[in-house]
Design a protein around this motif. Structure first.
Motif, PDB file in Angstrom:
ATOM      1  N   LEU B  25       0.831  -1.208   0.000  1.00  0.00           N
ATOM      2  CA  LEU B  25       0.000   0.000   0.000  1.00  0.00           C
ATOM      3  C   LEU B  25       0.869   1.263   0.000  1.00  0.00           C
ATOM      4  O   LEU B  25       0.529   2.254  -0.645  1.00  0.00           O
ATOM      5  N   VAL B  26       1.989   1.198   0.712  1.00  0.00           N
ATOM      6  CA  VAL B  26       2.925   2.332   0.688  1.00  0.00           C
ATOM      7  C   VAL B  26       3.394   2.553  -0.753  1.00  0.00           C
ATOM      8  O   VAL B  26       3.428   3.674  -1.261  1.00  0.00           O
ATOM      9  N   ARG B  27       3.708   1.455  -1.414  1.00  0.00           N
ATOM     10  CA  ARG B  27       4.174   1.546  -2.792  1.00  0.00           C
ATOM     11  C   ARG B  27       3.097   2.125  -3.716  1.00  0.00           C
ATOM     12  O   ARG B  27       3.372   3.002  -4.541  1.00  0.00           O
ATOM     13  N   HIS B  29       0.692   4.020  -2.915  1.00  0.00           N
ATOM     14  CA  HIS B  29       0.495   5.436  -2.599  1.00  0.00           C
ATOM     15  C   HIS B  29       1.621   6.286  -3.197  1.00  0.00           C
ATOM     16  O   HIS B  29       1.373   7.346  -3.773  1.00  0.00           O
ATOM     17  N   LEU B  30       2.861   5.810  -3.094  1.00  0.00           N
ATOM     18  CA  LEU B  30       3.995   6.559  -3.648  1.00  0.00           C
ATOM     19  C   LEU B  30       3.946   6.619  -5.174  1.00  0.00           C
ATOM     20  O   LEU B  30       4.354   7.606  -5.769  1.00  0.00           O
ATOM     21  N   ASP B  31       3.437   5.551  -5.779  1.00  0.00           N
ATOM     22  CA  ASP B  31       3.322   5.563  -7.240  1.00  0.00           C
ATOM     23  C   ASP B  31       2.417   6.704  -7.705  1.00  0.00           C
ATOM     24  O   ASP B  31       2.592   7.266  -8.780  1.00  0.00           O
ATOM     25  N   LEU B  32       1.431   7.022  -6.874  1.00  0.00           N
ATOM     26  CA  LEU B  32       0.536   8.135  -7.186  1.00  0.00           C
ATOM     27  C   LEU B  32       1.150   9.473  -6.805  1.00  0.00           C
ATOM     28  O   LEU B  32       1.087  10.447  -7.547  1.00  0.00           O
ATOM     29  N   LEU B  33       1.706   9.500  -5.605  1.00  0.00           N
ATOM     30  CA  LEU B  33       2.196  10.755  -5.037  1.00  0.00           C
ATOM     31  C   LEU B  33       3.461  11.217  -5.734  1.00  0.00           C
ATOM     32  O   LEU B  33       3.688  12.405  -5.911  1.00  0.00           O
ATOM     33  N   ASP B  34       4.296  10.265  -6.129  1.00  0.00           N
ATOM     34  CA  ASP B  34       5.643  10.606  -6.576  1.00  0.00           C
ATOM     35  C   ASP B  34       6.081   9.669  -7.700  1.00  0.00           C
ATOM     36  O   ASP B  34       7.022   8.895  -7.549  1.00  0.00           O
ATOM     37  N   PRO B  35       5.376   9.727  -8.845  1.00  0.00           N
ATOM     38  CA  PRO B  35       5.677   8.763  -9.912  1.00  0.00           C
ATOM     39  C   PRO B  35       7.064   8.979 -10.508  1.00  0.00           C
ATOM     40  O   PRO B  35       7.542  10.104 -10.603  1.00  0.00           O
ATOM     41  N   VAL B  36       7.698   7.882 -10.902  1.00  0.00           N
ATOM     42  CA  VAL B  36       8.976   7.961 -11.611  1.00  0.00           C
ATOM     43  C   VAL B  36       8.687   8.560 -12.988  1.00  0.00           C
ATOM     44  O   VAL B  36       7.777   8.089 -13.676  1.00  0.00           O
TER      45      VAL B  36
END
Lengths: 210, 166
Positions: B25-27, B29-36
């Motif tokens: 879930l952290v991943r 969320h980060l994919d949304l918040l801070d995409p590569v």
């Protein structure tokens, strides 16, 4: 006339082997002259390196430079790295060091946490509401979990942010690269995951859906 | 609230499915918040190629000049792209070939130069003819680069084009 080389088969490493092993194999292929190997490695590891740079406080533009610099250094140092198993750790440590340097000499004098940035920082980012993940109820839980992560000490935030991007066999490598003693995370949950677990256990959002 | 030693106990237990779910879930969320950035890996690969070849990067002079008016499908068109480096010019014309493959016709101001076409997972080499012309058939869609080597001129650096989108 044109003489195509045959496509090289990507030796699909078993998922449980982890990124460190995948990286070691790709690096060995690269040293044996397989010109695709490095490209595969870049595809595989760039997301993790991006988050490494970001978790050190690099803004998006700086993080891109840092990731690129790290890979170029790997090309320069190909012959210096004797143990292929160490490539992942080498990349993580180089990214972390480059990010730290860039952030220190960059515009910002005080390192900040990337998640403290205003959410409007990237106008080109796709609108979040359109992402399928936000449509699922998991998105609410994900937000809740993230809030708990943000409440943890900075070192734990950095560690969990990266651990989220690797498989279990790589946890020790990630923690070592962050300078958190090996063994503090690994086969056992470790301090940071324990702290997160404690927070989740008292969170009804988590209890209901777990 | 839970006593601090509970944290010690939790820390020493093995990672379980709930931990892995939390990390997933952290991943997410980060994919949304801070995409590569989507093209970061491609740009890294190009920079690495340039570095490892010690190549000179040719610059794009003109782009996507559509030559044909007739267009029955989106692939049924020819596009000409021109690149320039300090030592040479390269002109590339793309034509739709059989199925979705593409024919890449080129011309370089260095007759007899070695021309390498780098595709995603393979590369092909040919030699420009006496007038500097070269052809690659059956090129797959994707991003390609051309690398030109002047073997007649000792010490000349290879010239690489930026990625050409097919």
């Amino acid at each position: 006339m044109s003489a195509p080389r045959p496509d090289s088969q990507r030796p699909g490493a078993p998922a449980e082997a982890g990124l460190a092993v995948t990286a070691a194999r790709a690096f060995a292929r690269h040293r044996d002259g397989d010109t695709d190997a490095m490209g595969d490695l870049v595809d595989e590891l760039t997301p993790l390196l991006w988050h490494t740079a970001r978790s050190q406080g690099a803004d998006p533009a700086t993080a891109e430079d840092v990731v690129q610099t790290t890979w170029l250094r790997l090309v320069e140092h190909t012959t210096d790295i004797s143990d292929g198993q160490a490539v992942l750790q080498w990349l993580l440590m180089t990214t972390r060091r480059e990010a730290w340097r860039s952030v220190r000499r960059g515009r910002r004098t005080v390192p900040h946490e990337p998640w403290e940035e205003p959410t409007s920082r990237d106008a080109t980012a796709p609108p979040r509401a359109l992402d399928p993940v936000t449509a699922t109820e998991d998105a609410d839980v994900a937000r809740a979990v993230w809030q708990h992560v943000e409440a943890l000490p900075a070192r734990c935030q950095q560690l969990l942010r990266l651990v989220a991007y690797v498989d279990r066999p790589d946890y020790a490598v990630v923690s070592a690269a962050l300078g958190i003693p090996v063994g503090s995370i690994g086969p056992t949950r470790g301090r940071c995951l324990a702290k997160l677990r404690m927070a989740l256990l008292s969170d009804p959002t988590w209890e209901v859906t777990a | 609230m839970t006593a601090p030693h509970d944290e010690d106990l939790l820390a020493e237990k093995p990672i379980d499915a709930d931990d892995e779910r939390a990390l997933r879930l952290v991943r997410a969320h980060l994919d949304l918040l801070d995409p590569v950035p989507a093209d970061l890996a491609e740009r890294v690969k190009f920079a690495m190629t340039v570095a490892s070849l010690e190549a000179e990067v040719a610059h794009l002079m003109s782009d996507a000049l559509e030559l044909t008016a007739v267009r029955t499908t989106e692939y049924d068109r020819a596009t000409t792209v021109t690149f320039e480096s300090g030592s040479l010019s390269i002109m590339v014309t793309l034509e739709a070939g059989e199925r979705s493959a593409i024919t890449l016709r080129g011309w370089v101001t260095a007759p007899g130069a070695e021309v390498e076409l780098r595709e995603r997972s393979r590369s092909s080499v040919t030699v420009a003819d006496d007038e500097g012309r070269f052809v690659f058939d059956g090129v797959e869609r994707g991003t390609v680069n051309l690398v030109i080597r002047l073997h007649d001129e000792p010490g000349a650096r290879p010239v690489i084009t930026p990625g050409i989108e097919l």
